[in-house]
Each structure stands twice: as C-alpha cells, then as structure tokens.
Design a protein around this motif. Structure first.
Motif, mmCIF file in Angstrom:
data_model
loop_
_atom_site.group_PDB
_atom_site.id
_atom_site.type_symbol
_atom_site.label_atom_id
_atom_site.label_comp_id
_atom_site.label_asym_id
_atom_site.label_seq_id
_atom_site.Cartn_x
_atom_site.Cartn_y
_atom_site.Cartn_z
ATOM 1 N N PRO A 129 -20.469 92.175 -18.061
ATOM 2 C CA PRO A 129 -20.290 92.306 -16.616
ATOM 3 C C PRO A 129 -20.805 93.642 -16.101
ATOM 4 C CG PRO A 129 -18.166 92.057 -17.769
ATOM 5 C CD PRO A 129 -19.235 91.919 -18.778
ATOM 6 N N LYS A 130 -21.591 93.599 -15.058
ATOM 7 C CA LYS A 130 -22.125 94.791 -14.370
ATOM 8 C C LYS A 130 -23.131 95.588 -15.206
ATOM 9 C CE LYS A 130 -19.442 94.666 -10.625
ATOM 10 N NZ LYS A 130 -20.041 94.280 -9.350
ATOM 11 N N ASN A 165 -22.910 84.696 -12.757
ATOM 12 C CA ASN A 165 -22.929 85.539 -13.960
ATOM 13 C C ASN A 165 -24.249 85.417 -14.724
ATOM 14 O OD1 ASN A 165 -22.341 82.976 -14.953
ATOM 15 N ND2 ASN A 165 -20.873 83.685 -16.487
ATOM 16 N N ASN A 234 -26.744 90.859 -14.840
ATOM 17 C CA ASN A 234 -25.419 90.325 -14.520
ATOM 18 C C ASN A 234 -24.672 91.317 -13.627
ATOM 19 O OD1 ASN A 234 -22.995 89.074 -14.378
ATOM 20 N ND2 ASN A 234 -22.483 89.268 -16.558
ATOM 21 N N SER A 236 -22.053 90.484 -11.831
ATOM 22 C CA SER A 236 -20.702 89.969 -11.566
ATOM 23 C C SER A 236 -19.675 90.682 -12.439
ATOM 24 C CB SER A 236 -20.667 88.462 -11.849
ATOM 25 O OG SER A 236 -20.625 88.234 -13.243
ATOM 26 N N GLU A 237 -18.442 90.321 -12.230
ATOM 27 C CA GLU A 237 -17.338 90.870 -13.028
ATOM 28 C C GLU A 237 -17.113 90.027 -14.282
ATOM 29 O OE1 GLU A 237 -15.787 93.569 -12.270
ATOM 30 O OE2 GLU A 237 -16.236 93.884 -10.141
ATOM 31 N N ARG A 238 -17.879 88.948 -14.417
ATOM 32 C CA ARG A 238 -17.702 88.041 -15.568
ATOM 33 C C ARG A 238 -18.774 88.315 -16.610
ATOM 34 N NH1 ARG A 238 -19.165 82.902 -12.537
ATOM 35 N NH2 ARG A 238 -18.874 81.863 -14.542
ATOM 36 N N SER A 239 -18.414 88.162 -17.883
ATOM 37 C CA SER A 239 -19.446 88.271 -18.916
ATOM 38 C C SER A 239 -20.244 86.970 -18.949
ATOM 39 C CB SER A 239 -18.808 88.540 -20.277
ATOM 40 O OG SER A 239 -17.929 87.489 -20.603
#
Ligand code: FE2
Length: 274
Positions: A129-130, A165, A234, A236-239
């Motif tokens: 994430p990020k 993601n 990516n 998003s906060e999701r992997s």
C-alpha cells in the motif's frame, strides 16, 4: 479458449482455495523472517531500467528478495519496501512447490499448446500500500524468450484485486499484432543485461485500449507471452499480493543469453513433478 486466443488473457476463477492462498501468504511471512534482508537489491518496477546486478542475474535458481527504489516516508514500515521475492520459490520451498506443481496448471499449459511444460520462474509480488511502484507496459516473452515463443504467465491473485489497488491492465488482442518487439538478455560479457530491439517500433502500443484485469482472491489470470500488460503504482491503503508463475515449453529452445539462467538447479518437467 476462444477468449484467450482473441484477447491474449483469460480469467480462471477460483483456481486456488482460500486456504491455499492463506497458506502461501503465511509461508511468505515465515520466509521473510528468515531471509537475510541486508542485501538491498533494488528492483525498479519500470522494466526499462530493471536492475542487472549479480544478485539479480544469479537469482534464477534461488530465493531472493528485491526492493522498491523509492524512499519510505517517516513512520512507514520498512517491510513495505519489499517489491518481490523470486525466482525459484517453486523449486526450493516445499509449500510453494506443492502449490505451483498442480495438475490444474499442467492441464492449462497442455491445453494452451505446450508439449513439455516447465515452470521457469516464480515471483511473489507484494505491491505494498502506498509504496508498490508501477510496472511499465511489456510482454513476458521479452524476458522469457524461447524459439519458438512459448512463454505463458499464470498470475494468481492472493487477495481481491481491482483498479483501486493497482490490478493488472491488459491490452486485448495485442498478442496478435506482433509476437515480439524486444528481448531483455544478457550482454556479451555476461555481467549485465540489455534490451535488444527486434523491430523498429514507430507507433507505440495503443494503451488507451487496455482493460483492468480484476480478480478475486484465488483467481488465476492466464497471460499470453506476447500480450502487452502493465500496472499502476499502488496508491491505495490496500496491498496487492500476487504469486506469478511463468511457464515455457521444453520442446522449444531456451537461449543461453536469456537473462534468467539456472546455474545449479535443473529445470524440471512439470509432468514429472505433478
Ligand atoms: Fe508481465
């Protein structure tokens, strides 16, 4: 089958069970705790500038860890910097071996034209994430060239993946436009790599036609070796964890100047392991 021939990719739903995926993820956590992480080989996810140090060149028959090239922000967990682990998990780790050498994958390879399938490469991709960077448009046969071409990608989602993601994007039908634009290979002194252009590519791929390859945890996306695909960073906060296997046909010739070579570990016929 018809959709694979038309698009160059195919979604195989529920290829792996939730339990199988959880086992892989748990095994990777265990491995990461054991792997010596002091060698920071940077794997730039922009394939045009891929790193070519010895650590990378010798990783074809080992389990090695590669890192994102960006600097973490203050407070970000260091483990987010891992880009991937490769390239012989399938032959060196029992859990990954059991998962990789499945009858279902052998059947897919045989159905899609292989005479004697072999898994040439495995990669566990984190896309944190990020932090997880983009992967620029490419075809897999550029990196895993055989004569005739035979590379097949099996991209297995280890969690739900969508546009948020940074799922894969594929360019439908691109595999039918031209089989191979370039090769990523070892240089003559065998201590580095280069891209060799095989055709003069004046007009770039029409990437606006790419479509998101959305998948659920456990789904497999089968990729033709000549299909153009890519992914965004990516944000998003999701992997976006994935386990990716690449297969080649042993009936085809695997050149000695391909970047990935097996120095100690022989390549195994899938049908002898399954
Ligand atoms: Fe790829």
């Amino acid at each position: 089958m018809a959709s694979f021939e038309e698009n160059g990719f195919l979604l195989v739903e529920n290829y792996a069970s939730g339990e199988e995926v959880d086992e892989l993820r748990a095994q990777m956590e265990k491995l990461l705790a054991e792997i010596e992480l002091d060698h920071h080989s940077v794997f730039s996810t922009n394939v045009q500038t891929q790193t070519s140090d010895r650590y990378f060149l010798e990783s074809g028959d080992k389990i090695r860890c590669f890192f994102e090239s960006i600097d973490l922000k203050d407070g970000q967990d260091k483990s987010l910097k891992i880009n991937k682990v490769g390239h012989a998990l399938h032959d060196l780790n029992e859990v990954f071996e059991r998962f990789s050498y499945k009858q279902a994958l052998l059947d897919i390879a045989l159905q899609f034209g292989h005479e004697e399938p072999a898994i040439i490469q495995s990669q566990y991709i984190f896309k944190s994430p990020k932090v997880g960077g983009n992967v620029s448009p490419h075809t897999d046969s550029t990196f895993l060239y055989t004569e005739p071409l035979s590379c097949l990608g099996a991209w297995i989602a280890l969690e739900d993946v969508d546009e948020e993601n940074a799922c894969l994007w594929g360019l439908p039908g691109s595999h039918t436009e031209y089989p191979l634009y370039n090769r990523f290979k070892r240089n003559e002194s065998n201590d580095g790599t280069l891209f060799e252009d095989l055709v003069e590519r004046k007009d770039k791929w029409k990437l606006s036609g790419a479509v998101p390859l959305v998948a659920k945890k456990g789904d497999l996306i089968l990729l033709h070796g000549s299909n153009v695909h890519m992914s965004e960073a990516n944000q998003s906060e999701r992997s976006r964890n994935a386990y990716v296997l690449h297969l080649v046909d042993l009936a085809a010739e695997y050149p000695a100047d391909n970047w990935l070579q097996r120095e100690e570990l022989p390549l195994r016929k899938m049908r002898e392991v399954v």
